[in-house]
Design a protein around this motif. Structure first.
Motif, PDB file in Angstrom:
ATOM      1  N   SER A 100      28.982  11.738  13.015  1.00 12.67           N
ATOM      2  CA  SER A 100      29.485  13.038  13.449  1.00 12.67           C
ATOM      3  C   SER A 100      28.550  13.673  14.480  1.00 12.67           C
ATOM      4  CB  SER A 100      29.635  13.976  12.245  1.00 12.67           C
ATOM      5  OG  SER A 100      28.380  14.167  11.591  1.00 12.67           O
ATOM      6  N   ARG A 101      27.253  13.351  14.421  1.00  9.96           N
ATOM      7  CA  ARG A 101      26.273  13.867  15.382  1.00  9.96           C
ATOM      8  C   ARG A 101      25.986  12.873  16.495  1.00  9.96           C
ATOM      9  NH1 ARG A 101      21.092  14.748  12.351  1.00  9.96           N
ATOM     10  NH2 ARG A 101      20.366  15.715  14.285  1.00  9.96           N
ATOM     11  N   PHE A 102      26.022  11.574  16.142  1.00 12.18           N
ATOM     12  CA  PHE A 102      25.659  10.543  17.103  1.00 12.18           C
ATOM     13  C   PHE A 102      26.762   9.494  17.130  1.00 12.18           C
ATOM     14  CE2 PHE A 102      21.734  12.258  15.216  1.00 12.18           C
ATOM     15  CZ  PHE A 102      21.165  12.825  16.354  1.00 12.18           C
ATOM     16  N   SER A 103      27.625   9.614  18.123  1.00  9.80           N
ATOM     17  CA  SER A 103      28.809   8.775  18.239  1.00  9.80           C
ATOM     18  C   SER A 103      28.473   7.419  18.845  1.00  9.80           C
ATOM     19  CB  SER A 103      29.851   9.490  19.101  1.00  9.80           C
ATOM     20  OG  SER A 103      30.923   8.629  19.426  1.00  9.80           O
ATOM     21  N   TRP A 128      11.380  -7.892   8.871  1.00  7.62           N
ATOM     22  CA  TRP A 128      10.545  -6.695   8.957  1.00  7.62           C
ATOM     23  C   TRP A 128       9.628  -6.739  10.183  1.00  7.62           C
ATOM     24  CZ3 TRP A 128      10.429  -2.051   6.745  1.00  7.62           C
ATOM     25  CH2 TRP A 128      11.075  -1.861   5.507  1.00  7.62           C
ATOM     26  N   ASP A 129       8.917  -7.861  10.357  1.00  7.29           N
ATOM     27  CA  ASP A 129       7.862  -7.928  11.374  1.00  7.29           C
ATOM     28  C   ASP A 129       8.386  -8.250  12.768  1.00  7.29           C
ATOM     29  OD1 ASP A 129       6.051  -7.411   9.368  1.00  7.29           O
ATOM     30  OD2 ASP A 129       5.476  -9.505   9.077  1.00  7.29           O
ATOM     31  N   SER A 130       9.431  -9.044  12.865  1.00  9.36           N
ATOM     32  CA  SER A 130       9.964  -9.467  14.168  1.00  9.36           C
ATOM     33  C   SER A 130      11.486  -9.449  14.130  1.00  9.36           C
ATOM     34  CB  SER A 130       9.454 -10.874  14.518  1.00  9.36           C
ATOM     35  OG  SER A 130       8.056 -10.936  14.533  1.00  9.36           O
ATOM     36  N   PRO A 131      12.108  -8.286  14.040  1.00  8.17           N
ATOM     37  CA  PRO A 131      13.575  -8.244  13.976  1.00  8.17           C
ATOM     38  C   PRO A 131      14.189  -8.935  15.185  1.00  8.17           C
ATOM     39  CG  PRO A 131      12.680  -6.072  14.498  1.00  8.17           C
ATOM     40  CD  PRO A 131      11.521  -6.938  14.104  1.00  8.17           C
ATOM     41  N   PRO A 132      15.309  -9.641  15.003  1.00  8.53           N
ATOM     42  CA  PRO A 132      15.918 -10.400  16.103  1.00  8.53           C
ATOM     43  C   PRO A 132      16.250  -9.564  17.328  1.00  8.53           C
ATOM     44  CG  PRO A 132      16.866 -11.052  14.002  1.00  8.53           C
ATOM     45  CD  PRO A 132      16.008  -9.864  13.726  1.00  8.53           C
ATOM     46  N   LEU A 133      16.613  -8.304  17.150  1.00 10.07           N
ATOM     47  CA  LEU A 133      16.790  -7.376  18.257  1.00 10.07           C
ATOM     48  C   LEU A 133      15.746  -6.280  18.135  1.00 10.07           C
ATOM     49  CD1 LEU A 133      20.671  -6.900  18.582  1.00 10.07           C
ATOM     50  CD2 LEU A 133      19.165  -8.289  20.017  1.00 10.07           C
ATOM     51  N   SER A 134      15.036  -6.002  19.227  1.00  6.72           N
ATOM     52  CA  SER A 134      14.017  -4.958  19.194  1.00  6.72           C
ATOM     53  C   SER A 134      14.634  -3.569  19.216  1.00  6.72           C
ATOM     54  CB  SER A 134      13.077  -5.101  20.393  1.00  6.72           C
ATOM     55  OG  SER A 134      12.490  -6.383  20.407  1.00  6.72           O
ATOM     56  N   ALA A 135      15.732  -3.437  19.956  1.00  7.41           N
ATOM     57  CA  ALA A 135      16.401  -2.144  20.085  1.00  7.41           C
ATOM     58  C   ALA A 135      17.897  -2.377  20.241  1.00  7.41           C
ATOM     59  CB  ALA A 135      15.861  -1.376  21.291  1.00  7.41           C
ATOM     60  N   VAL A 136      18.672  -1.349  19.894  1.00 12.79           N
ATOM     61  CA  VAL A 136      20.128  -1.431  19.993  1.00 12.79           C
ATOM     62  C   VAL A 136      20.643  -0.193  20.718  1.00 12.79           C
ATOM     63  CG1 VAL A 136      22.295  -1.438  18.712  1.00 12.79           C
ATOM     64  CG2 VAL A 136      20.394  -2.825  17.901  1.00 12.79           C
ATOM     65  N   PRO A 137      21.350  -0.396  21.831  1.00 10.29           N
ATOM     66  CA  PRO A 137      22.026   0.750  22.463  1.00 10.29           C
ATOM     67  C   PRO A 137      23.445   0.807  21.925  1.00 10.29           C
ATOM     68  CG  PRO A 137      22.113  -1.144  23.931  1.00 10.29           C
ATOM     69  CD  PRO A 137      21.411  -1.600  22.690  1.00 10.29           C
ATOM     70  N   GLY A 138      23.994   1.900  21.780  1.00 12.09           N
ATOM     71  CA  GLY A 138      23.269   3.119  21.768  1.00 12.09           C
ATOM     72  C   GLY A 138      24.108   4.052  20.915  1.00 12.09           C
ATOM     73  N   ARG A 139      23.640   5.203  20.820  1.00  9.32           N
ATOM     74  CA  ARG A 139      24.380   6.313  20.220  1.00  9.32           C
ATOM     75  C   ARG A 139      24.400   7.424  21.259  1.00  9.32           C
ATOM     76  NH1 ARG A 139      24.525   2.645  17.009  1.00  9.32           N
ATOM     77  NH2 ARG A 139      24.728   2.778  14.730  1.00  9.32           N
ATOM     78  N   TRP A 140      25.434   8.250  21.226  1.00  9.70           N
ATOM     79  CA  TRP A 140      25.579   9.342  22.184  1.00  9.70           C
ATOM     80  C   TRP A 140      25.813  10.639  21.420  1.00  9.70           C
ATOM     81  CZ3 TRP A 140      27.042   4.367  22.970  1.00  9.70           C
ATOM     82  CH2 TRP A 140      26.503   3.752  24.113  1.00  9.70           C
ATOM     83  N   ALA A 141      24.989  11.624  21.722  1.00  8.08           N
ATOM     84  CA  ALA A 141      25.045  12.891  20.991  1.00  8.08           C
ATOM     85  C   ALA A 141      26.394  13.568  21.218  1.00  8.08           C
ATOM     86  CB  ALA A 141      23.905  13.802  21.442  1.00  8.08           C
ATOM     87  N   THR A 142      27.036  13.966  20.116  1.00  9.17           N
ATOM     88  CA  THR A 142      28.340  14.630  20.224  1.00  9.17           C
ATOM     89  C   THR A 142      28.204  16.089  20.628  1.00  9.17           C
ATOM     90  OG1 THR A 142      28.301  15.144  17.860  1.00  9.17           O
ATOM     91  CG2 THR A 142      29.336  13.065  18.513  1.00  9.17           C
ATOM     92  N   GLY A 143      27.011  16.645  20.465  1.00 11.91           N
ATOM     93  CA  GLY A 143      26.735  18.029  20.845  1.00 11.91           C
ATOM     94  C   GLY A 143      25.234  18.234  20.892  1.00 11.91           C
ATOM     95  N   ASP A 144      24.804  19.400  21.322  1.00 10.45           N
ATOM     96  CA  ASP A 144      23.372  19.698  21.334  1.00 10.45           C
ATOM     97  C   ASP A 144      22.853  19.671  19.903  1.00 10.45           C
ATOM     98  OD1 ASP A 144      23.775  20.077  23.998  1.00 10.45           O
ATOM     99  OD2 ASP A 144      23.408  22.247  23.998  1.00 10.45           O
ATOM    100  N   THR A 145      21.735  18.984  19.694  1.00  9.02           N
ATOM    101  CA  THR A 145      21.187  18.851  18.347  1.00  9.02           C
ATOM    102  C   THR A 145      19.685  18.637  18.440  1.00  9.02           C
ATOM    103  OG1 THR A 145      21.425  17.653  16.237  1.00  9.02           O
ATOM    104  CG2 THR A 145      21.514  16.341  18.261  1.00  9.02           C
ATOM    105  N   GLU A 146      19.034  18.547  17.279  1.00  5.76           N
ATOM    106  CA  GLU A 146      17.596  18.283  17.210  1.00  5.76           C
ATOM    107  C   GLU A 146      17.344  17.034  16.395  1.00  5.76           C
ATOM    108  OE1 GLU A 146      14.727  21.082  15.986  1.00  5.76           O
ATOM    109  OE2 GLU A 146      15.018  22.436  17.682  1.00  5.76           O
ATOM    110  N   LEU A 147      16.329  16.282  16.793  1.00  2.00           N
ATOM    111  CA  LEU A 147      15.916  15.092  16.056  1.00  2.00           C
ATOM    112  C   LEU A 147      14.402  14.962  16.187  1.00  2.00           C
ATOM    113  CD1 LEU A 147      16.899  12.538  14.482  1.00  2.00           C
ATOM    114  CD2 LEU A 147      16.880  11.336  16.678  1.00  2.00           C
ATOM    115  N   ALA A 148      13.721  15.058  15.064  1.00  2.00           N
ATOM    116  CA  ALA A 148      12.253  14.959  15.039  1.00  2.00           C
ATOM    117  C   ALA A 148      11.609  15.962  15.997  1.00  2.00           C
ATOM    118  CB  ALA A 148      11.804  13.539  15.366  1.00  2.00           C
ATOM    119  N   GLY A 149      12.188  17.163  16.065  1.00  2.00           N
ATOM    120  CA  GLY A 149      11.631  18.204  16.915  1.00  2.00           C
ATOM    121  C   GLY A 149      12.021  18.109  18.367  1.00  2.00           C
ATOM    122  N   ARG A 150      12.812  17.113  18.726  1.00  2.00           N
ATOM    123  CA  ARG A 150      13.256  16.937  20.100  1.00  2.00           C
ATOM    124  C   ARG A 150      14.637  17.552  20.288  1.00  2.00           C
ATOM    125  NH1 ARG A 150       9.514  15.483  23.951  1.00  2.00           N
ATOM    126  NH2 ARG A 150       7.870  14.317  22.887  1.00  2.00           N
TER     127      ARG A 150
END
Length: 474
Positions: free
Chosen positions: A81-84, A297-319
């Protein structure tokens, strides 16, 4: 005549240059030579500078947020609902900032896929995928893995040496996938090359994507005319359109291959080199599922996954995250978050709360199949070559990195030369491919086969003996 700059300055690209790790306003790039040379180091720099969520630049210096914290990754993954997952929300798309030939396009351009859908549409598409995956005969899957593993080993068994990346790990997953998709085996090598190029985000990623799409389109047309017992036919029978089936096959093919290749390679590396595993192996407590858990845990097959898109203005970890901002799930960074792993040397056998397969409604639906391919393939390899050992010093191993994954470049090994298996024989001596395959040992039971087994001599006895001989004084 101007005075030339010192030699070291002349070789250092300016901050605005794409080869430099810093973009405009000092924001770190998630692509380019500097980022690819040490992605784990980059993640820790970002964590030290920004905390659990960091601003980064993608190809073309497009802004995004990289989620570094374990809890924050779960928050993003579990709250659609926050990150589509609908990439059409991306501000960069809406403002025409992404060129059609951008290497990001194959991974983030909206397609009729469950990974780009939310709500009821996501349930419909993902339900068809998961229901179809559950139709696979798990014993049949193990037979495919065992047969192709034996074929790959036979290609180098007599030499006594091999590179387990280029001669084994990079081929096994795609060979198995051709069977699950009802494709001829000869499709495998070219698809391996195209799928890996697509994931790297290179200049030829678009062309590689076009090849994969064309191949899948031909496959869907054939299965529409003559269905079989395979994934494309089941997806068509589930009511998906030809385009929807094509795109899901492309996703499964690309994601399953890259992730399983990396899982196989890194698990073999850890079994052969990690002292924690050697100690456990000598004590007889280590199992292959334990090794896979630690690698995830130590070497996941994908380092990062794109992506999520914010559905509206929000905060995450103070950002402050603006509506339409892109977020990338930092799976590798989240798995080593000091908030949940203050001691990275502590074993995590049996602990599957890692982020390797993401989480939430978009958690990888094929993770059991990928893990089963890796486990059965490695098990068969280690039974065939029980005295397998690394042929170089561990610090000579090298990786290649891209913005989404880290790939072991090679894994040179040596072993006692062996004759290829007789034609028509499986990894279990005396059993032909037409005969029922004996079930695996209880500790190896996974999604491949949920059945019991007959005991057999563990492969790690021979490996431990070999390691002890290497450590013995001369």
């Amino acid at each position: 005549m101007t005075t030339p700059p010192p030699a070291d300055e002349a070789l250092t690209p300016p901050p605005g240059c794409p080869a430099h790790g810093l973009g405009p306003d000092g924001v770190r790039r998630l692509y380019g030579p500097e980022a690819e040379a040490d992605p784990k180091g980059l993640y820790e720099k970002l964590r030290a500078e920004h905390g659990a969520v960091a601003p980064v630049l993608l190809h073309g210096d497009l802004p995004a947020w990289l989620v570094l914290g374990h809890r924050e990754n779960l928050d993003v993954a579990r709250t659609p609902s926050r990150f589509s997952r609908d990439s059409r929300r991306w501000t960069a798309f809406q403002q025409n900032q992404v060129s059609p030939d951008s290497p990001l396009m194959p991974m983030v351009a909206w397609q009729p896929l469950c990974v780009f859908a939310d709500g009821e549409e996501h349930k419909r598409l993902r339900g068809a995928v998961t229901d179809s995956l559950e139709l696979f005969d798990r014993r049949g899957l193990r037979r495919h893995v065992t047969r192709f593993t034996d074929q790959l080993i036979d290609n180098f068994a007599a030499a006594g040496t091999a590179d387990l990346v280029s001669q084994f790990a990079e081929h096994l997953p795609m060979l198995v996938m051709t069977q699950l998709l009802g494709m001829p085996e000869e499709y495998g090598p070219r698809l391996v090359e195209a799928a890996r190029d697509l994931m790297k985000g290179t200049e030829t990623a678009i062309a590689s994507n076009d090849f994969v799409v064309a191949t899948m389109r031909q496959l869907v047309e054939r299965k529409r005319a003559a269905p079989g017992s395979d994934l494309p036919s089941w997806l068509l029978q589930a009511g998906l359109t030809d385009d929807e089936v094509l795109e899901h096959l492309r996703l499964i093919l690309v994601a399953a291959n890259e992730t399983t290749v990396n899982l196989i390679a890194d698990t073999l590396r850890m079994v052969l080199t990690d002292r924690r595993f050697r100690a456990n192996l000598s004590g007889g407590h280590m199992t292959l599922p334990d090794a896979l858990d630690q690698v995830l845990w130590d070497s996941p097959p994908l380092s990062a996954v794109p992506g999520r898109w914010a559905t509206g203005d929000t905060e995450l970890a103070g950002r402050t995250i603006k509506a339409g901002d892109m977020l990338l799930l930092g799976l590798a960074a989240g798995n080593v978050d000091p908030q949940i792993r203050p001691d990275l040397t502590e074993p995590l056998y049996g602990n599957r709360s890692h982020l390797a397969f993401s989480s939430g409604p978009h958690e990888c639906p094929g993770q059991d199949v990928g893990r089963a391919i890796a486990e059965a393939g490695i098990d068969t390899l280690l039974m065939r070559l029980p005295d397998l050992q690394l042929a170089v010093e561990e610090d000579q191993l090298r990786w290649t990195s891209a913005w989404l994954s880290r790939h072991l470049a090679e894994l040179p090994v040596e072993f006692t030369p062996r004759r290829p298996k007789p034609k028509g024989m499986s990894a279990v001596a005396g059993v032909s491919h037409q005969d029922p395959v004996r079930p695996p040992r209880p500790e190896y039971v996974t999604a491949v086969e949920q059945v019991g087994s007959q005991p057999r001599r563990p492969w790690w006895n021979a490996l431990t003996a070999r390691l002890r001989r290497r450590k013995s004084p001369t």
